[in-house]
Each structure stands twice: as C-alpha cells, then as structure tokens.
Scaffold this motif. Structure first.
Motif, PDB file in Angstrom:
ATOM      1  N   VAL A 165     -15.929  99.045  39.583  1.00  0.00           N
ATOM      2  CA  VAL A 165     -16.004 100.414  40.093  1.00  0.00           C
ATOM      3  C   VAL A 165     -16.944 100.460  41.300  1.00  0.00           C
ATOM      4  O   VAL A 165     -16.703 101.179  42.263  1.00  0.00           O
ATOM      5  CB  VAL A 165     -16.505 101.370  38.980  1.00  0.00           C
ATOM      6  N   ASP A 211     -15.743 102.002  44.685  1.00  0.00           N
ATOM      7  CA  ASP A 211     -16.385 103.181  45.256  1.00  0.00           C
ATOM      8  C   ASP A 211     -16.968 102.883  46.630  1.00  0.00           C
ATOM      9  O   ASP A 211     -17.081 103.759  47.479  1.00  0.00           O
ATOM     10  CB  ASP A 211     -17.499 103.677  44.328  1.00  0.00           C
ATOM     11  N   ASN A 212     -17.332 101.631  46.828  1.00  0.00           N
ATOM     12  CA  ASN A 212     -17.916 101.235  48.104  1.00  0.00           C
ATOM     13  C   ASN A 212     -16.882 101.267  49.221  1.00  0.00           C
ATOM     14  O   ASN A 212     -17.217 101.442  50.386  1.00  0.00           O
ATOM     15  CB  ASN A 212     -18.489  99.820  47.958  1.00  0.00           C
ATOM     16  N   SER A 231     -13.797 106.288  48.931  1.00  0.00           N
ATOM     17  CA  SER A 231     -14.672 107.367  48.454  1.00  0.00           C
ATOM     18  C   SER A 231     -14.080 108.047  47.222  1.00  0.00           C
ATOM     19  O   SER A 231     -12.866 108.032  46.995  1.00  0.00           O
ATOM     20  CB  SER A 231     -14.889 108.401  49.554  1.00  0.00           C
ATOM     21  N   LEU A 232     -14.963 108.662  46.446  1.00  0.00           N
ATOM     22  CA  LEU A 232     -14.497 109.367  45.251  1.00  0.00           C
ATOM     23  C   LEU A 232     -13.518 110.462  45.619  1.00  0.00           C
ATOM     24  O   LEU A 232     -12.551 110.722  44.899  1.00  0.00           O
ATOM     25  CB  LEU A 232     -15.701 109.946  44.499  1.00  0.00           C
ATOM     26  N   ALA A 233     -13.744 111.113  46.766  1.00  0.00           N
ATOM     27  CA  ALA A 233     -12.837 112.162  47.216  1.00  0.00           C
ATOM     28  C   ALA A 233     -11.444 111.591  47.464  1.00  0.00           C
ATOM     29  O   ALA A 233     -10.435 112.204  47.097  1.00  0.00           O
ATOM     30  CB  ALA A 233     -13.382 112.808  48.479  1.00  0.00           C
ATOM     31  N   GLN A 234     -11.407 110.421  48.080  1.00  0.00           N
ATOM     32  CA  GLN A 234     -10.115 109.769  48.319  1.00  0.00           C
ATOM     33  C   GLN A 234      -9.464 109.363  47.010  1.00  0.00           C
ATOM     34  O   GLN A 234      -8.255 109.503  46.825  1.00  0.00           O
ATOM     35  CB  GLN A 234     -10.313 108.530  49.193  1.00  0.00           C
ATOM     36  N   GLN A 235     -10.282 108.840  46.100  1.00  0.00           N
ATOM     37  CA  GLN A 235      -9.750 108.430  44.804  1.00  0.00           C
ATOM     38  C   GLN A 235      -9.152 109.615  44.048  1.00  0.00           C
ATOM     39  O   GLN A 235      -8.150 109.479  43.343  1.00  0.00           O
ATOM     40  CB  GLN A 235     -10.857 107.781  43.962  1.00  0.00           C
ATOM     41  N   GLU A 236      -9.787 110.774  44.203  1.00  0.00           N
ATOM     42  CA  GLU A 236      -9.301 111.978  43.524  1.00  0.00           C
ATOM     43  C   GLU A 236      -7.877 112.323  43.938  1.00  0.00           C
ATOM     44  O   GLU A 236      -7.103 112.877  43.168  1.00  0.00           O
ATOM     45  CB  GLU A 236     -10.230 113.161  43.841  1.00  0.00           C
TER      46      GLU A 236
END
Ligand SMILES: [Zn+2]
Length: 75
Positions: free
Chosen positions: A42, A46-47, A50-55
């Motif tokens: 993870v 995440d590096n 981004s979490l926003a992109q993953q969402e």
C-alpha cells in the motif's frame, strides 16, 4: 478473474513481477491494469497513485493479485 500477462520487461530474478516503486521482487501485489504498474505494498501504491485517484478507480483498474501461475508463461 482473467487478465492478460505483461511480459514487456526483463525479470531479473525468480519473482514474477517487480514493484515499480522500490524494485522489490514479488509474486503477488497490486496491479494497476491500465498502465501495467505493479506495487508491492500500500505504501508504494499510495506513493505513486494518490488516494483521490484510487477512489476513482474500480476493481477492474486496480486490484491485488498474484502471478504464481504465470511465472512460466513465455509470452
Ligand atoms: Zn514496493
């Protein structure tokens, strides 16, 4: 689940895939299907994404998988 095999890079060891962030050899990990990017953890994921992109991604785009059965695949 089926997905095609990426064999565009030379694998330097016995591991099926290499983490694109840290170079860790791995037989299972995260796969970003559209780009073929692979991540061992993870933290590496995440590096790079981004979490926003993953969402915004679906399980078809980004998922944990293993390549144990694909090590012998030649193409
Ligand atoms: Zn990594």
């Amino acid at each position: 689940m089926s997905f095609y095999v990426y064999e565009t890079q030379t694998i330097p060891n016995e591991s099926a895939r290499t983490c694109i962030k840290c170079g860790w050899g791995m037989d299972e990990g995260f796969l970003h299907e559209p780009s073929g990017s692979t991540y061992c953890s993870v933290a590496c994921l995440d590096n790079d994404i981004s979490l926003a992109q993953q969402e915004e991604m679906t399980l078809d785009d980004l998922f944990w998988t293993d390549w144990h059965n694909e090590v012998e695949v030649a193409e």
